[in-house]
Design a protein around this motif. Structure first.
Motif, PDB file in Angstrom:
ATOM      1  N   GLU A 222      43.188  38.877  39.318  1.00  0.00           N
ATOM      2  CA  GLU A 222      43.899  37.943  38.441  1.00  0.00           C
ATOM      3  C   GLU A 222      45.329  38.405  38.152  1.00  0.00           C
ATOM      4  N   ARG A 223      45.561  39.703  38.205  1.00  0.00           N
ATOM      5  CA  ARG A 223      46.901  40.246  37.953  1.00  0.00           C
ATOM      6  C   ARG A 223      47.676  40.445  39.248  1.00  0.00           C
ATOM      7  N   ASN A 224      47.094  40.014  40.369  1.00  0.00           N
ATOM      8  CA  ASN A 224      47.750  40.084  41.669  1.00  0.00           C
ATOM      9  C   ASN A 224      48.018  41.535  42.091  1.00  0.00           C
ATOM     10  N   VAL A 225      47.125  42.434  41.701  1.00  0.00           N
ATOM     11  CA  VAL A 225      47.256  43.838  42.077  1.00  0.00           C
ATOM     12  C   VAL A 225      46.646  44.071  43.463  1.00  0.00           C
ATOM     13  N   TYR A 226      45.508  43.430  43.717  1.00  0.00           N
ATOM     14  CA  TYR A 226      44.822  43.573  44.997  1.00  0.00           C
ATOM     15  C   TYR A 226      44.746  42.217  45.688  1.00  0.00           C
ATOM     16  N   SER A 227      44.539  42.264  46.987  1.00  0.00           N
ATOM     17  CA  SER A 227      44.223  41.041  47.720  1.00  0.00           C
ATOM     18  C   SER A 227      42.720  41.030  47.962  1.00  0.00           C
ATOM     19  N   ALA A 228      42.170  39.851  48.117  1.00  0.00           N
ATOM     20  CA  ALA A 228      40.728  39.705  48.285  1.00  0.00           C
ATOM     21  C   ALA A 228      40.387  39.350  49.725  1.00  0.00           C
ATOM     22  N   SER A 229      39.273  39.864  50.192  1.00  0.00           N
ATOM     23  CA  SER A 229      38.793  39.460  51.513  1.00  0.00           C
ATOM     24  C   SER A 229      38.244  38.037  51.407  1.00  0.00           C
TER      25      SER A 229
ATOM     26  N   SER B 135      34.138  35.014  30.672  1.00  0.00           N
ATOM     27  CA  SER B 135      34.891  36.264  30.579  1.00  0.00           C
ATOM     28  C   SER B 135      35.005  36.838  31.992  1.00  0.00           C
ATOM     29  N   GLN B 136      35.916  37.767  32.162  1.00  0.00           N
ATOM     30  CA  GLN B 136      36.012  38.457  33.448  1.00  0.00           C
ATOM     31  C   GLN B 136      34.703  39.170  33.750  1.00  0.00           C
ATOM     32  N   GLU B 137      34.100  39.711  32.729  1.00  0.00           N
ATOM     33  CA  GLU B 137      32.837  40.432  32.912  1.00  0.00           C
ATOM     34  C   GLU B 137      31.736  39.505  33.411  1.00  0.00           C
ATOM     35  N   GLU B 138      31.641  38.317  32.834  1.00  0.00           N
ATOM     36  CA  GLU B 138      30.608  37.368  33.249  1.00  0.00           C
ATOM     37  C   GLU B 138      30.857  36.882  34.677  1.00  0.00           C
ATOM     38  N   LEU B 139      32.103  36.582  34.992  1.00  0.00           N
ATOM     39  CA  LEU B 139      32.427  36.162  36.357  1.00  0.00           C
ATOM     40  C   LEU B 139      32.102  37.281  37.345  1.00  0.00           C
TER      41      LEU B 139
ATOM     42  N   TYR C 188      37.855  44.866  39.143  1.00  0.00           N
ATOM     43  CA  TYR C 188      38.335  44.249  40.386  1.00  0.00           C
ATOM     44  C   TYR C 188      38.757  42.807  40.116  1.00  0.00           C
ATOM     45  N   VAL C 189      37.952  42.077  39.352  1.00  0.00           N
ATOM     46  CA  VAL C 189      38.312  40.702  38.984  1.00  0.00           C
ATOM     47  C   VAL C 189      39.628  40.710  38.218  1.00  0.00           C
ATOM     48  N   SER C 190      39.761  41.621  37.290  1.00  0.00           N
ATOM     49  CA  SER C 190      41.005  41.746  36.536  1.00  0.00           C
ATOM     50  C   SER C 190      42.188  42.014  37.468  1.00  0.00           C
ATOM     51  N   SER C 191      42.003  42.899  38.412  1.00  0.00           N
ATOM     52  CA  SER C 191      43.073  43.233  39.357  1.00  0.00           C
ATOM     53  C   SER C 191      43.448  42.042  40.230  1.00  0.00           C
TER      54      SER C 191
END
Length: 73
Positions: A40-47, A21-25, A35-38
């Motif tokens: 996956e939805r391409n809302v944020y970029s990751a460092s 799940s997103q929660e477990e990851l 943040y994981v959800s965001s």
């Protein structure tokens, strides 16, 4: 596909392959689930550090999260 779209696609695909799940990851990567959800939805970029933490949580190389999916021609 932009690199953010590639990350979003690969992150969700790998997470689903592992049955996480997103929660477990998020827990494994010490991130917030929203943040994981965001990501996956391409809302944020990751460092690069976040990419590395996610990769470790998924037991893959960080580069695997950034590889463009092969498309049929």
């Amino acid at each position: 596909m932009t690199i953010r779209e590639v990350l979003a696609f690969n992150l969700k695909a790998l997470r689903n392959e592992l049955g996480l799940s997103q929660e477990e990851l998020a827990h494994r990567a010490e991130l917030d689930r929203t943040y994981v959800s965001s990501l996956e939805r391409n809302v944020y970029s990751a460092s690069i550090d976040v990419v590395d933490r996610l990769a470790k949580a998924l037991n893959v190389d960080a580069a695997d999260l950034l590889k463009r999916p092969k498309t049929k021609r």
